[in-house]
Write a protein that holds these residues in place. Structure first.
Motif, PDB file in Angstrom:
ATOM      1  N   VAL A  48      55.478  88.795 -24.562  1.00  0.00           N
ATOM      2  CA  VAL A  48      55.026  89.223 -25.889  1.00  0.00           C
ATOM      3  C   VAL A  48      53.645  89.836 -25.749  1.00  0.00           C
ATOM      4  CG1 VAL A  48      54.425  88.487 -28.218  1.00  0.00           C
ATOM      5  CG2 VAL A  48      56.323  87.397 -27.031  1.00  0.00           C
ATOM      6  N   LEU A  49      53.443  91.002 -26.335  1.00  0.00           N
ATOM      7  CA  LEU A  49      52.116  91.623 -26.423  1.00  0.00           C
ATOM      8  C   LEU A  49      51.687  91.617 -27.881  1.00  0.00           C
ATOM      9  CD1 LEU A  49      52.487  94.700 -24.053  1.00  0.00           C
ATOM     10  CD2 LEU A  49      51.604  92.427 -23.519  1.00  0.00           C
ATOM     11  N   ALA A  50      50.501  91.104 -28.142  1.00  0.00           N
ATOM     12  CA  ALA A  50      49.992  91.010 -29.506  1.00  0.00           C
ATOM     13  C   ALA A  50      48.672  91.754 -29.600  1.00  0.00           C
ATOM     14  CB  ALA A  50      49.801  89.549 -29.892  1.00  0.00           C
ATOM     15  N   ASP A  51      48.590  92.709 -30.521  1.00  0.00           N
ATOM     16  CA  ASP A  51      47.370  93.485 -30.728  1.00  0.00           C
ATOM     17  C   ASP A  51      46.445  92.733 -31.683  1.00  0.00           C
ATOM     18  OD1 ASP A  51      48.599  95.333 -29.176  1.00  0.00           O
ATOM     19  OD2 ASP A  51      49.045  96.747 -30.790  1.00  0.00           O
ATOM     20  N   HIS A  52      45.262  92.388 -31.205  1.00  0.00           N
ATOM     21  CA  HIS A  52      44.242  91.723 -32.011  1.00  0.00           C
ATOM     22  C   HIS A  52      43.035  92.644 -32.128  1.00  0.00           C
ATOM     23  CE1 HIS A  52      46.068  87.640 -32.129  1.00  0.00           C
ATOM     24  NE2 HIS A  52      46.654  88.054 -31.018  1.00  0.00           N
ATOM     25  N   PRO A  53      42.138  92.372 -33.076  1.00  0.00           N
ATOM     26  CA  PRO A  53      40.950  93.222 -33.197  1.00  0.00           C
ATOM     27  C   PRO A  53      40.154  93.326 -31.898  1.00  0.00           C
ATOM     28  CG  PRO A  53      41.157  91.803 -35.119  1.00  0.00           C
ATOM     29  CD  PRO A  53      42.220  91.371 -34.158  1.00  0.00           C
ATOM     30  N   SER A  54      40.181  92.268 -31.080  1.00  0.00           N
ATOM     31  CA  SER A  54      39.413  92.286 -29.833  1.00  0.00           C
ATOM     32  C   SER A  54      40.197  92.892 -28.677  1.00  0.00           C
ATOM     33  CB  SER A  54      38.994  90.864 -29.464  1.00  0.00           C
ATOM     34  OG  SER A  54      40.130  90.026 -29.345  1.00  0.00           O
ATOM     35  N   GLY A  55      41.477  93.207 -28.879  1.00  0.00           N
ATOM     36  CA  GLY A  55      42.285  93.775 -27.810  1.00  0.00           C
ATOM     37  C   GLY A  55      43.686  93.196 -27.790  1.00  0.00           C
ATOM     38  N   THR A  56      44.381  93.365 -26.685  1.00  0.00           N
ATOM     39  CA  THR A  56      45.765  92.931 -26.552  1.00  0.00           C
ATOM     40  C   THR A  56      45.849  91.672 -25.705  1.00  0.00           C
ATOM     41  OG1 THR A  56      46.574  95.194 -26.746  1.00  0.00           O
ATOM     42  CG2 THR A  56      48.062  93.600 -25.739  1.00  0.00           C
ATOM     43  N   VAL A  57      46.586  90.687 -26.201  1.00  0.00           N
ATOM     44  CA  VAL A  57      46.823  89.459 -25.446  1.00  0.00           C
ATOM     45  C   VAL A  57      48.326  89.328 -25.224  1.00  0.00           C
ATOM     46  CG1 VAL A  57      44.780  88.308 -26.348  1.00  0.00           C
ATOM     47  CG2 VAL A  57      46.962  88.049 -27.536  1.00  0.00           C
ATOM     48  N   VAL A  70      61.375  82.126 -29.414  1.00  0.00           N
ATOM     49  CA  VAL A  70      60.223  81.247 -29.650  1.00  0.00           C
ATOM     50  C   VAL A  70      59.058  81.736 -28.799  1.00  0.00           C
ATOM     51  CG1 VAL A  70      59.319  78.906 -29.391  1.00  0.00           C
ATOM     52  CG2 VAL A  70      61.648  79.248 -30.145  1.00  0.00           C
ATOM     53  N   THR A  71      57.851  81.672 -29.352  1.00  0.00           N
ATOM     54  CA  THR A  71      56.641  81.960 -28.584  1.00  0.00           C
ATOM     55  C   THR A  71      55.529  81.050 -29.083  1.00  0.00           C
ATOM     56  OG1 THR A  71      55.183  83.718 -27.792  1.00  0.00           O
ATOM     57  CG2 THR A  71      55.779  83.776 -30.121  1.00  0.00           C
ATOM     58  N   SER A  72      54.317  81.220 -28.549  1.00  0.00           N
ATOM     59  CA  SER A  72      53.173  80.412 -28.975  1.00  0.00           C
ATOM     60  C   SER A  72      52.559  80.998 -30.242  1.00  0.00           C
ATOM     61  CB  SER A  72      52.113  80.372 -27.868  1.00  0.00           C
ATOM     62  OG  SER A  72      52.560  79.644 -26.763  1.00  0.00           O
ATOM     63  N   TYR A  73      52.233  80.126 -31.175  1.00  0.00           N
ATOM     64  CA  TYR A  73      51.623  80.556 -32.424  1.00  0.00           C
ATOM     65  C   TYR A  73      50.289  81.251 -32.181  1.00  0.00           C
ATOM     66  CZ  TYR A  73      49.122  80.142 -36.871  1.00  0.00           C
ATOM     67  OH  TYR A  73      48.369  80.405 -37.992  1.00  0.00           O
ATOM     68  N   HIS A  74      49.477  80.691 -31.271  1.00  0.00           N
ATOM     69  CA  HIS A  74      48.135  81.240 -31.100  1.00  0.00           C
ATOM     70  C   HIS A  74      48.158  82.631 -30.468  1.00  0.00           C
ATOM     71  CE1 HIS A  74      48.542  79.543 -26.962  1.00  0.00           C
ATOM     72  NE2 HIS A  74      47.749  80.544 -26.627  1.00  0.00           N
ATOM     73  N   VAL A  75      49.284  83.015 -29.862  1.00  0.00           N
ATOM     74  CA  VAL A  75      49.391  84.369 -29.314  1.00  0.00           C
ATOM     75  C   VAL A  75      49.579  85.399 -30.431  1.00  0.00           C
ATOM     76  CG1 VAL A  75      50.822  85.906 -27.897  1.00  0.00           C
ATOM     77  CG2 VAL A  75      50.238  83.622 -27.066  1.00  0.00           C
ATOM     78  N   VAL A  76      50.429  85.071 -31.422  1.00  0.00           N
ATOM     79  CA  VAL A  76      50.783  86.054 -32.451  1.00  0.00           C
ATOM     80  C   VAL A  76      49.937  85.937 -33.708  1.00  0.00           C
ATOM     81  CG1 VAL A  76      53.149  86.115 -31.589  1.00  0.00           C
ATOM     82  CG2 VAL A  76      52.583  84.576 -33.451  1.00  0.00           C
ATOM     83  N   ALA A  77      49.284  84.790 -33.935  1.00  0.00           N
ATOM     84  CA  ALA A  77      48.523  84.597 -35.171  1.00  0.00           C
ATOM     85  C   ALA A  77      47.363  85.578 -35.249  1.00  0.00           C
ATOM     86  CB  ALA A  77      47.993  83.161 -35.239  1.00  0.00           C
ATOM     87  N   GLY A  78      47.248  86.255 -36.378  1.00  0.00           N
ATOM     88  CA  GLY A  78      46.180  87.214 -36.581  1.00  0.00           C
ATOM     89  C   GLY A  78      46.412  88.570 -35.955  1.00  0.00           C
ATOM     90  N   ARG A 179      49.645  76.501 -10.907  1.00  0.00           N
ATOM     91  CA  ARG A 179      49.020  76.607 -12.227  1.00  0.00           C
ATOM     92  C   ARG A 179      49.753  77.616 -13.101  1.00  0.00           C
ATOM     93  NH1 ARG A 179      45.193  79.823 -14.626  1.00  0.00           N
ATOM     94  NH2 ARG A 179      43.843  78.804 -16.159  1.00  0.00           N
ATOM     95  N   LEU A 180      50.035  77.212 -14.344  1.00  0.00           N
ATOM     96  CA  LEU A 180      50.655  78.141 -15.286  1.00  0.00           C
ATOM     97  C   LEU A 180      49.648  79.212 -15.684  1.00  0.00           C
ATOM     98  CD1 LEU A 180      52.716  75.786 -17.634  1.00  0.00           C
ATOM     99  CD2 LEU A 180      53.365  76.838 -15.473  1.00  0.00           C
ATOM    100  N   LEU A 181      50.150  80.436 -15.852  1.00  0.00           N
ATOM    101  CA  LEU A 181      49.253  81.567 -16.114  1.00  0.00           C
ATOM    102  C   LEU A 181      49.176  81.942 -17.585  1.00  0.00           C
ATOM    103  CD1 LEU A 181      50.257  83.799 -13.079  1.00  0.00           C
ATOM    104  CD2 LEU A 181      48.366  82.174 -13.257  1.00  0.00           C
ATOM    105  N   GLY A 182      50.036  81.384 -18.408  1.00  0.00           N
ATOM    106  CA  GLY A 182      50.035  81.705 -19.828  1.00  0.00           C
ATOM    107  C   GLY A 182      50.869  80.694 -20.582  1.00  0.00           C
ATOM    108  N   ASP A 183      50.885  80.837 -21.912  1.00  0.00           N
ATOM    109  CA  ASP A 183      51.569  79.881 -22.774  1.00  0.00           C
ATOM    110  C   ASP A 183      52.831  80.498 -23.378  1.00  0.00           C
ATOM    111  OD1 ASP A 183      49.411  78.257 -22.249  1.00  0.00           O
ATOM    112  OD2 ASP A 183      48.333  78.843 -24.067  1.00  0.00           O
ATOM    113  N   GLY A 184      53.657  79.622 -23.942  1.00  0.00           N
ATOM    114  CA  GLY A 184      54.850  80.055 -24.668  1.00  0.00           C
ATOM    115  C   GLY A 184      56.125  80.051 -23.853  1.00  0.00           C
ATOM    116  N   GLY A 185      56.035  79.800 -22.538  1.00  0.00           N
ATOM    117  CA  GLY A 185      57.234  79.798 -21.711  1.00  0.00           C
ATOM    118  C   GLY A 185      58.017  78.508 -21.834  1.00  0.00           C
TER     119      GLY A 185
END
Length: 497
Positions: A48-57, A70-78, A179-185
């Motif tokens: 998932v790529l999410a565009d935020h004001p500070s950039g893409t996460v 399903v994905t992580s809320y904090h990735v898509v919120a805002g 080590r996991l590299l990201g969330d939502g998996g």
């Protein structure tokens, strides 16, 4: 550090081309039996790529139903715009249709997606020491850095072996070898079923331990998404067409998911629980008055409390009127066996699993079962009950659940054959209109409904009861760290105002 979206999509196309060509991070798998499980699941796991004001996460997403992920809320919120891609799909634009910030979960509806779903499993199916598989994606920064290294092909997804540490404070603890590299998996057991959604790492000294939201927490969100999908389209009106809606913008998220309060040495839950974890069920023999029920605050006047947990946890409870027939002996829970069909079949005839089965309306109904409904009508809706226990006062306790899971609906039926109380037990799909569900914390209940009219703590059975008499609803909170839904709601009941 987030990157601006300009140029990211073509670059990630290149990276995913390597993914499809076999550039998979499977090197962390030690056993030969693990690789086929990972390879079978990979087509259902995307980025998932999410565009935020500070950039893409970025974050991971995985499919759990037709065109639903399903994905992580904090990735898509805002976010102002979302994109999602699976190994065998094009880049697609999803819509957020349900969220649970407390569990860091979001449900995405993805048009034109034909990826096969992964099956959700109960959190209680995991045990301390179990081997699981964890999936994660590098951040956007890491992905672009990998792609610039000509000596190393970019790995679009990393799969690592992990060991379950336990279940505590509402999260599944596990220790990954890499080590996991990201969330939502997804976190998969050895049946290839999802038992958790990766959420982060514990801070400081516990950094080697990661934690995940139990897969059960996604069930009420999935039910909400399915209900929206099944809703008929709104009729056309004579009003002029509205301008296209802007992309969904959610509340501003934290930069990372909030870490639960967990200590390294105190991991309990799954590892120290009996063979099958289940929260207790309503007792057929619980008195109806507070004077003989759990202790309530001194300031609270005597009033009716909901039925207390009973024979699944305690061998016998006080009778309604002396002397009562002994409670049937407890049957030791059997080791869980993987069902060939979706779980949660607990009665002789499985209860409905449509979205209409799970909404809770205070003072009125749970799913299709309503207060005042005749028992024969409930039977025609839910099928034959798993157990029926007559009471000395003429009432009857009827349960559509049974050990070892004890998940489903129960009801107290009055002398006249009508439903007097209803409760839902151990199934996180049951949820109120304010998104309070089995698995919610006490803080979430109070935030949604305010202060309860009665708070009672039953030290003997390690339960806490919140009663909202004016609303006609009550909640049981599990205080036994060895049982499922520890420090969370495991039972929600509805009664008359």
């Amino acid at each position: 550090m987030p990157l601006l979206v300009l140029g990211i999509i073509p670059l990630l196309f290149e990276i995913f081309a390597g993914f499809l060509a076999g550039a998979l991070g499977l090197s962390g798998l030690s056993g030969p039996a693990l690789r086929p499980i990972a390879e079978k699941a990979l087509p259902s796991i995307g980025i998932v790529l999410a565009d935020h004001p500070s950039g893409t996460v970025s974050g991971a997403a995985f499919v759990i139903d037709r065109a639903i992920a399903v994905t992580s809320y904090h990735v898509v919120a805002g976010s102002s715009q979302l994109r999602v891609k699976f190994p065998q799909s094009a880049w697609l634009q999803p819509t957020v249709v349900a969220t649970d910030a407390s569990n860091d979960l979001a449900i995405l509806a993805i048009p034109d997606l034909t990826v096969a779903p992964l099956q959700l499993d109960d959190a209680s199916s995991a045990r301390a020491g179990d081997v699981v598989l964890a999936f994660s994606f590098p951040s956007v920064t890491d992905l672009t850095a990998q792609s610039r290294d000509k000596d190393q092909q970019a790995q679009a997804v990393i799969v690592t072996e992990a060991t379950v540490r336990g279940f505590r404070d509402g999260v599944l603890l596990f220790q990954p070898k890499q080590r996991l590299l990201g969330d939502g998996g997804p976190i998969l057991n050895l049946k290839g079923h999802v038992v958790g959604v990766a959420r982060g790492q514990l801070p400081a000294a516990n950094a080697a331990t990661s934690y995940a939201t139990p897969a059960d927490a996604a069930r009420p969100l999935l039910a909400e998404a399915l209900k929206r999908r099944a809703a008929p389209p709104q009729p056309a009106t004579a009003a002029p067409p509205a301008a296209p809606a802007p992309p969904l913008v959610l509340a501003s998220p934290p930069t990372t998911a909030t870490s639960p309060s967990v200590t390294e040495g105190g991991v309990g839950g799954i590892g120290s629980a009996p063979t099958q974890q289940q929260a207790p069920s309503p007792a057929p023999t619980k008195p109806k008055t507070a004077s003989s029920g759990p202790p309530s605050p001194a300031a609270a006047p005597p009033q009716t409390l909901p039925p207390a947990p009973g024979p699944e946890q305690q061998p016998q409870t006080p009778p309604r009127t002396p002397p009562a027939a002994p409670t049937p002996p407890r049957t030791p829970p059997a080791a869980p066996t993987p069902p060939p069909t979706p779980p949660r079949t607990t009665a002789a005839t499985p209860p409905p699993t449509s979205a209409d089965h799970f909404p809770i309306v205070p003072g009125q109904r749970i799913g299709t079962v309503k207060l005042g409904m005749r028992l024969q009508d409930v039977r025609s809706t839910l099928g034959p009950p798993a157990s029926t226990n007559p009471q000395n006062d003429g009432a009857t306790i009827v349960r559509w659940y049974k050990p070892p899971k004890n998940d489903g609906i129960g009801a107290e039926v009055a002398k006249d054959g009508t439903v007097d109380r209803i409760w839902a037990l151990n199934d996180a799909r049951f949820t109120t209109l304010k998104n309070v569900h089995i698995g919610s914390s006490e803080a979430a209940v109070r935030a949604a409904l305010g202060e309860p009219s009665t708070v009672a703590v039953d030290d003997a059975h390690k339960n806490k009861i919140l009663v909202y008499r004016q609303l006609g609803i009550f909640f049981y909170i599990q205080l036994d760290s060895k049982l499922l839904f520890y420090n969370q709601v495991f039972e929600i009941g509805v009664m008359g105002h």
